[in-house]
Scaffold this active site. Structure first.
Site, PDB file in Angstrom:
ATOM      1  N   GLY A 106       0.783  -1.235   0.000  1.00  0.00           N
ATOM      2  CA  GLY A 106       0.000   0.000   0.000  1.00  0.00           C
ATOM      3  C   GLY A 106       0.815   1.285   0.000  1.00  0.00           C
ATOM      4  CD  GLU A 133       1.694   1.360   7.267  1.00  0.00           C
ATOM      5  OE1 GLU A 133       1.078   1.307   6.189  1.00  0.00           O
ATOM      6  OE2 GLU A 133       1.757   0.398   8.053  1.00  0.00           O
ATOM      7  CG  ASP A 134      -1.338   1.744   3.130  1.00  0.00           C
ATOM      8  OD1 ASP A 134      -1.025   1.643   4.343  1.00  0.00           O
ATOM      9  OD2 ASP A 134      -1.829   0.798   2.493  1.00  0.00           O
ATOM     10  CG  ASP A 186      -8.304   0.624  10.064  1.00  0.00           C
ATOM     11  OD1 ASP A 186      -9.117   1.524  10.281  1.00  0.00           O
ATOM     12  OD2 ASP A 186      -8.640  -0.551   9.870  1.00  0.00           O
ATOM     13  CG  PHE A 212     -12.494  -0.364   2.847  1.00  0.00           C
ATOM     14  CD1 PHE A 212     -11.726  -0.925   3.850  1.00  0.00           C
ATOM     15  CD2 PHE A 212     -12.182  -0.653   1.522  1.00  0.00           C
ATOM     16  CE1 PHE A 212     -10.650  -1.753   3.560  1.00  0.00           C
ATOM     17  CE2 PHE A 212     -11.109  -1.494   1.216  1.00  0.00           C
ATOM     18  CZ  PHE A 212     -10.357  -2.040   2.237  1.00  0.00           C
ATOM     19  CG  ASP A 259      -5.737  -4.010  -1.404  1.00  0.00           C
ATOM     20  OD1 ASP A 259      -5.256  -3.511  -0.359  1.00  0.00           O
ATOM     21  OD2 ASP A 259      -6.165  -5.173  -1.454  1.00  0.00           O
ATOM     22  NE  ARG A 278      -2.222  -3.673  -3.702  1.00  0.00           N
ATOM     23  CZ  ARG A 278      -2.303  -3.706  -2.365  1.00  0.00           C
ATOM     24  NH1 ARG A 278      -2.172  -2.600  -1.665  1.00  0.00           N
ATOM     25  NH2 ARG A 278      -2.500  -4.846  -1.730  1.00  0.00           N
TER      26      ARG A 278
HETATM   27  P1  IMP Z   1      -4.098  -1.406  10.971  1.00  0.00           P
HETATM   28  O1  IMP Z   1      -3.098  -2.420  11.408  1.00  0.00           O
HETATM   29  O2  IMP Z   1      -5.476  -1.732  11.447  1.00  0.00           O
HETATM   30  O3  IMP Z   1      -3.714   0.010  11.322  1.00  0.00           O
HETATM   31  O4  IMP Z   1      -4.244  -1.551   9.419  1.00  0.00           O
HETATM   32  C1  IMP Z   1      -3.390  -1.025   8.517  1.00  0.00           C
HETATM   33  C2  IMP Z   1      -3.552  -1.712   7.178  1.00  0.00           C
HETATM   34  O5  IMP Z   1      -4.889  -2.102   6.917  1.00  0.00           O
HETATM   35  C3  IMP Z   1      -3.220  -0.739   6.086  1.00  0.00           C
HETATM   36  O6  IMP Z   1      -1.833  -0.722   5.822  1.00  0.00           O
HETATM   37  C4  IMP Z   1      -4.042  -1.237   4.935  1.00  0.00           C
HETATM   38  O7  IMP Z   1      -3.352  -2.248   4.231  1.00  0.00           O
HETATM   39  C5  IMP Z   1      -5.271  -1.839   5.577  1.00  0.00           C
HETATM   40  N1  IMP Z   1      -6.401  -0.886   5.584  1.00  0.00           N
HETATM   41  C6  IMP Z   1      -6.969  -0.254   6.639  1.00  0.00           C
HETATM   42  N2  IMP Z   1      -7.978   0.538   6.269  1.00  0.00           N
HETATM   43  C7  IMP Z   1      -8.062   0.436   4.926  1.00  0.00           C
HETATM   44  C8  IMP Z   1      -8.910   1.067   3.933  1.00  0.00           C
HETATM   45  O8  IMP Z   1      -9.796   1.889   4.190  1.00  0.00           O
HETATM   46  N3  IMP Z   1      -8.671   0.693   2.638  1.00  0.00           N
HETATM   47  C9  IMP Z   1      -7.706  -0.189   2.279  1.00  0.00           C
HETATM   48  N4  IMP Z   1      -6.883  -0.781   3.174  1.00  0.00           N
HETATM   49  C10 IMP Z   1      -7.063  -0.473   4.483  1.00  0.00           C
HETATM   50 MG    MG Z   2      -0.183  -0.669   4.859  1.00  0.00          MG
END
Ligand code: IMP
Ligand code: MG
Length: 174
Positions: free
Chosen positions: A42, A97-98, A101, A151, A158, A164
């Site tokens: 991402g 980071e992308d 969350d 989302f 993605d 992407r």
């Molecule tokens: P975390 O560990 O919950 O912070 O999740 C981070 C990862 O979840 C990101 O690097 C993304 O790959 C994926 N992710 C979280 N939210 C989204 C979204 O809205 N769209 C796409 N990927 C997401």
């Molecule tokens: Mg990521």
């Protein structure tokens, strides 16, 4: 059937904000080299756009971790798919980071990267969903955009490996 995608942040908005953040990072790191860690997949589009705009010396490495299964739900499991090529000893690291969350991925990454004795670690993210944060102790140094709990896809993000390559950030209307 093709999914309907609503534009949340246009290509121009995203690029303008990346330029601002790059200027800030360059100022903050004056006289130092920044070691960018791109979190695949991402983070790859954001990392490239950011790196091109930095005016301080840059080195670059890649890591791939997985925290999500397919679809839009977190599995809560984080694993290393591809590790870094270079050691971090003594380096000023910037994780790119992308999206942040729950913060699980990042909190895990920080834990393992600190064990490699970098001089410093900072975090830069394209998007942040602060409402969703579980790991509250994760401090983000540079955030391009805070967004609501929707989302999103595009600019590296993605939905089941699709979208992407969109040059903007959009919301899939399910
Ligand atoms: P975390 O560990 O919950 O912070 O999740 C981070 C990862 O979840 C990101 O690097 C993304 O790959 C994926 N992710 C979280 N939210 C989204 C979204 O809205 N769209 C796409 N990927 C997401
Ligand atoms: Mg990521």
């Amino acid at each position: 059937m093709a999914d309907k995608i609503r534009v949340l942040l246009s290509e121009d908005e995203v690029n303008a904000r990346i330029s601002e953040i790059a200027e800030q990072i360059s100022k903050d790191h004056e006289g130092r080299q920044v070691h960018l860690i791109c979190v695949l997949k991402g983070g790859v589009f954001f990392t490239c756009e950011l790196a091109k705009r930095l005016t301080v010396p840059v080195s670059l490495d890649f890591m791939s971790v997985s925290s999500y299964g397919s679809g839009t739900k977190s599995s809560g499991v984080v694993r290393i798919i591809k590790d870094l090529d270079e050691p971090l000893e003594g380096k000023d690291v910037l994780i790119v980071e992308d999206i942040i969350d729950s913060g699980r991925t990042l909190s895990y990454l920080l834990e393992i990267l600190w064990q490699r004795h970098p001089k410093s670690i900072q975090i830069c993210t394209l998007l942040d969903k602060p409402e969703r944060r579980i790991k509250k102790q994760v401090k983000v140094d540079y955030t391009c955009f805070s967004i609501p709990d929707e989302f999103v896809v595009g600019y590296g993000l993605d939905y089941d490996q699709k979208y992407r390559n969109l040059p903007y950030i959009g919301v899939v209307e399910l």
